[in-house]
Scaffold this motif. Sequence first.
Motif, mmCIF file in Angstrom:
data_model
loop_
_atom_site.group_PDB
_atom_site.id
_atom_site.type_symbol
_atom_site.label_atom_id
_atom_site.label_comp_id
_atom_site.label_asym_id
_atom_site.label_seq_id
_atom_site.Cartn_x
_atom_site.Cartn_y
_atom_site.Cartn_z
ATOM 1 N N ALA A 219 0.830 -1.220 0.000
ATOM 2 C CA ALA A 219 0.000 0.000 0.000
ATOM 3 C C ALA A 219 0.857 1.261 0.000
ATOM 4 C CB ALA A 219 -0.928 -0.008 1.220
ATOM 5 N N GLN A 220 2.081 1.128 0.518
ATOM 6 C CA GLN A 220 2.959 2.310 0.599
ATOM 7 C C GLN A 220 3.887 2.452 -0.606
ATOM 8 O OE1 GLN A 220 4.294 3.113 4.986
ATOM 9 N NE2 GLN A 220 3.835 0.923 4.806
ATOM 10 N N THR A 221 3.900 1.435 -1.480
ATOM 11 C CA THR A 221 4.815 1.522 -2.628
ATOM 12 C C THR A 221 4.068 1.551 -3.968
ATOM 13 O OG1 THR A 221 5.070 -0.874 -2.430
ATOM 14 C CG2 THR A 221 6.841 0.458 -1.538
ATOM 15 N N ARG A 222 3.025 0.791 -4.097
ATOM 16 C CA ARG A 222 2.289 0.692 -5.371
ATOM 17 C C ARG A 222 1.529 2.000 -5.619
ATOM 18 N NH1 ARG A 222 1.745 -1.891 -10.238
ATOM 19 N NH2 ARG A 222 -0.439 -2.102 -10.848
ATOM 20 N N GLU A 223 1.618 2.482 -6.868
ATOM 21 C CA GLU A 223 0.877 3.704 -7.221
ATOM 22 C C GLU A 223 -0.292 3.382 -8.140
ATOM 23 O OE1 GLU A 223 2.794 7.257 -7.986
ATOM 24 O OE2 GLU A 223 4.217 6.983 -6.329
ATOM 25 N N ALA A 224 -1.396 4.074 -7.937
ATOM 26 C CA ALA A 224 -2.556 3.950 -8.821
ATOM 27 C C ALA A 224 -3.302 5.282 -8.819
ATOM 28 C CB ALA A 224 -3.487 2.839 -8.334
ATOM 29 N N PHE A 225 -3.759 5.686 -9.947
ATOM 30 C CA PHE A 225 -4.490 6.959 -10.081
ATOM 31 C C PHE A 225 -3.700 8.125 -9.475
ATOM 32 C CE2 PHE A 225 -7.593 3.537 -10.170
ATOM 33 C CZ PHE A 225 -8.295 3.833 -11.334
ATOM 34 N N GLY A 226 -2.379 8.121 -9.721
ATOM 35 C CA GLY A 226 -1.539 9.245 -9.319
ATOM 36 C C GLY A 226 -1.186 9.317 -7.852
ATOM 37 N N GLN A 227 -1.509 8.299 -7.101
ATOM 38 C CA GLN A 227 -1.194 8.316 -5.659
ATOM 39 C C GLN A 227 -0.756 6.926 -5.203
ATOM 40 O OE1 GLN A 227 -5.060 9.542 -4.156
ATOM 41 N NE2 GLN A 227 -4.074 11.162 -2.972
ATOM 42 N N LYS A 228 -0.144 6.893 -4.027
ATOM 43 C CA LYS A 228 0.120 5.574 -3.432
ATOM 44 C C LYS A 228 -1.228 4.902 -3.166
ATOM 45 C CE LYS A 228 4.619 6.214 -2.782
ATOM 46 N NZ LYS A 228 5.437 5.917 -3.960
ATOM 47 N N LEU A 229 -1.242 3.598 -3.345
ATOM 48 C CA LEU A 229 -2.478 2.838 -3.138
ATOM 49 C C LEU A 229 -3.065 3.065 -1.729
ATOM 50 C CD1 LEU A 229 -3.998 0.859 -4.935
ATOM 51 C CD2 LEU A 229 -2.623 -0.980 -3.961
ATOM 52 N N GLY A 230 -2.153 3.157 -0.756
ATOM 53 C CA GLY A 230 -2.590 3.314 0.637
ATOM 54 C C GLY A 230 -3.331 4.612 0.899
ATOM 55 N N TRP B 66 -7.221 2.103 2.702
ATOM 56 C CA TRP B 66 -6.967 2.604 4.059
ATOM 57 C C TRP B 66 -7.834 1.835 5.060
ATOM 58 C CZ3 TRP B 66 -3.700 6.835 4.858
ATOM 59 C CH2 TRP B 66 -3.755 7.450 6.102
ATOM 60 N N SER B 67 -9.094 1.684 4.678
ATOM 61 C CA SER B 67 -10.047 0.993 5.548
ATOM 62 C C SER B 67 -9.645 -0.476 5.756
ATOM 63 C CB SER B 67 -11.434 1.111 4.918
ATOM 64 O OG SER B 67 -12.293 0.185 5.487
ATOM 65 N N LYS B 68 -9.173 -1.114 4.689
ATOM 66 C CA LYS B 68 -8.748 -2.524 4.834
ATOM 67 C C LYS B 68 -7.577 -2.629 5.813
ATOM 68 C CE LYS B 68 -9.864 -4.057 0.114
ATOM 69 N NZ LYS B 68 -11.177 -4.653 0.421
ATOM 70 N N ILE B 69 -6.648 -1.675 5.715
ATOM 71 C CA ILE B 69 -5.486 -1.709 6.615
ATOM 72 C C ILE B 69 -5.952 -1.533 8.061
ATOM 73 C CG2 ILE B 69 -3.300 -0.533 7.220
ATOM 74 C CD1 ILE B 69 -3.158 -2.031 4.516
#
Length: 396
Positions: A272-283, A289-292
Amino acid sequence: MRDFILDDADKTFRVEASEFLARELAPRARAIEHEDSWEAIKAVVRALGEAGYLKLMFADLYRGSLARPGLTHATILSEESAYINYAFETTIATALSCAYPLHRHATAAVRDRYLPGIVDGHTIGAICVTEPAAGSDTSGMQTRIEYDAARDEYVIHGLKRYISNAAVADVYIVYGITDPTAPPGKGMSAVVVPRGTPGLSFPRRYTFMGRRGCVVGEVEFDGCRVPAENLLGEPNAGSRIMVGMFNFERVILGGSGLGVARSAFDIATRHAQTREAFGQKLGCKQLIWSKIAEMSWRIDAAELLTYRAAKLYDSGVAGKSLMKPAAIAKLVATETATYCANETVQVLGGDGITAEYGRAEQIYRDSRALPIVGGTSEMAKYLIASADLPSLKPNL
Ligand SMILES: Cc1cc2nc3c(=O)[nH]c(=O)nc-3n(C[C@H](O)[C@H](O)[C@H](O)COP(=O)(O)OP(=O)(O)OC[C@H]3O[C@@H](n4cnc5c(N)ncnc54)[C@H](O)[C@@H]3O)c2cc1C
């Protein structure tokens, strides 16, 4: 907050145990998973035994650096092992489950014959309870243990299934019916059957969706004879012995669930802290965030409940009084393990279900056994509610 319930000696032990496992287990984890290597598991069990870690439960046997052995430390060992490889950890749980009744209930001669090898890691044990027609419902047990007075021996007939270490064990602790006329649960006994006993065979080895490296199969007793001294405790005391064994095994399984859950969680938070999607970190995404957060609070709850049960045991709480806290520890920690394993796969997307991108898929497969072994989640709920509704008999 990690280790809230643990004191300084416990925390020191956690560091010592994880360093040991990083040296002995981590380098073999690949062979266990990818080569289905029982030999690799066995080598770590031997190393653990030689270092004294399989004596943790037994203050009179333990001669290590620890001032205070007990279930808390055995649970820490279970947690740290399962963090690296849950399949390996099941062998520790089985070793301790064999050592426990031998230590408490065997005659001195039988204890001295089999216990030292198990706690030194040189002898592999197996616990034989489950049968084709008796899983959760042990009152359906059909294995017979008959006393032959003429030869002062017990004779065992029956088929056990889903037995960990089935064909690779050196000693089998076998539960069966000694008094078929007694009410359910009252006529059961446990005997020790060594490998090589005539009539002992292993008709089948199972293939599971996870837990590679473990040997789990059927064990058949076709008129196996053992000396009368191999009986554990008194005749028909099997249920009481089994309750004691399951109580502490469930706390150890709490540790396993916690280790598996933490392992999954660490993968999810890293991703969550490394993968990017839609211009942001996944986290940064609210749904991730809720899953974490969900995983995080469940792990905290599992940790507190597991070490509460371990500390209760170490302070002398036993038998029926330990049943509910041990069942709660097992239920919450093992359900947390499968929850976290599943959510971690989801956080990782495609990477979560491929063996090429790390261990998420392995953890997902391995974790599924946890709410089944050592008493299912449904049975744990039954034990919990029974303590809360003492005037009612549950409709099982
Ligand atoms: C990998 C593995 C290793 C194992 N190792 C060992 C071992 O070393 N030694 C050993 O003796 N056994 C071992 N077992 C067996 C394990 O303890 C049993 O699988 C477990 O107790 C469940 O029994 P069962 O599989 O027969 O399921 P069943 O008892 O048939 O249950 C099937 C489902 O029905 C549910 N259920 C049953 N009764 C009720 C009820 N009254 N109300 C509501 N739900 C109910 C159960 O919770 C479960 O979800 C192992 C199993 C596995 C998978």
